[in-house]
Enzyme design. Sequence first.
Site, PDB file in Angstrom:
ATOM      1  N   CYS A  83       0.801  -1.233   0.000  1.00  0.00           N
ATOM      2  CA  CYS A  83       0.000   0.000   0.000  1.00  0.00           C
ATOM      3  C   CYS A  83       0.830   1.278   0.000  1.00  0.00           C
ATOM      4  O   CYS A  83       0.271   2.367   0.036  1.00  0.00           O
ATOM      5  CB  CYS A  83      -0.937   0.005   1.206  1.00  0.00           C
ATOM      6  SG  CYS A  83      -0.087   0.208   2.789  1.00  0.00           S
ATOM      7  N   CYS A 151      13.043  -7.533  11.752  1.00  0.00           N
ATOM      8  CA  CYS A 151      13.540  -8.351  10.649  1.00  0.00           C
ATOM      9  C   CYS A 151      12.454  -8.421   9.576  1.00  0.00           C
ATOM     10  O   CYS A 151      11.390  -8.996   9.808  1.00  0.00           O
ATOM     11  CB  CYS A 151      13.875  -9.737  11.198  1.00  0.00           C
ATOM     12  SG  CYS A 151      14.753 -10.785  10.057  1.00  0.00           S
TER      13      CYS A 151
END
Length: 163
Positions: A83, A151
């Site tokens: 998005c 991560c």
Amino acid sequence: MNRRDFLRAGLAAGVVLAMPRLLQAGEKRSNRMIKRIEKSDAEWRKLLTPEQYEVLRNEGTERAFSSPLNKQYDKGTYHCAGCDLPLFSSDTKFDSGTGWPSFYAPIEGHVETKRDFRLVWPRTEYHCARCGGHQGHVFNDGPQPTGQRWCNNGVALRFEPAA
């Protein structure tokens, strides 16, 4: 009371006592400041590559050391590939040696977290606050000032260089 009934009663009591904690652990921490984007499965499939779809919509994980963003250290911002919401600043990126782009902090309010029990032990998973796309996991083995390692799957990100 026979042994079987005793074990059932003990198990039931344990579940009742643990339920509030289990519900809280799986609870999603969200940010109501970001307006959510809702799309159908078909719309996401048209918008994303198969690899992006697997990670962002199915909570998959890309192969370690496969993303060019792992070694990207130019100034800029890392956006959600689903998005385009900015999630990380290049100022917080570091080389964790894990094979995935890693950051010590996200942009405040732009990610949501929840508990993940897929590998048996609990982990904290995080998603884009706008589209809900899975990004990765956060661990407590990163550098200061936060001590965290966010991560991220590189395929779930898009790098926007600084102007």
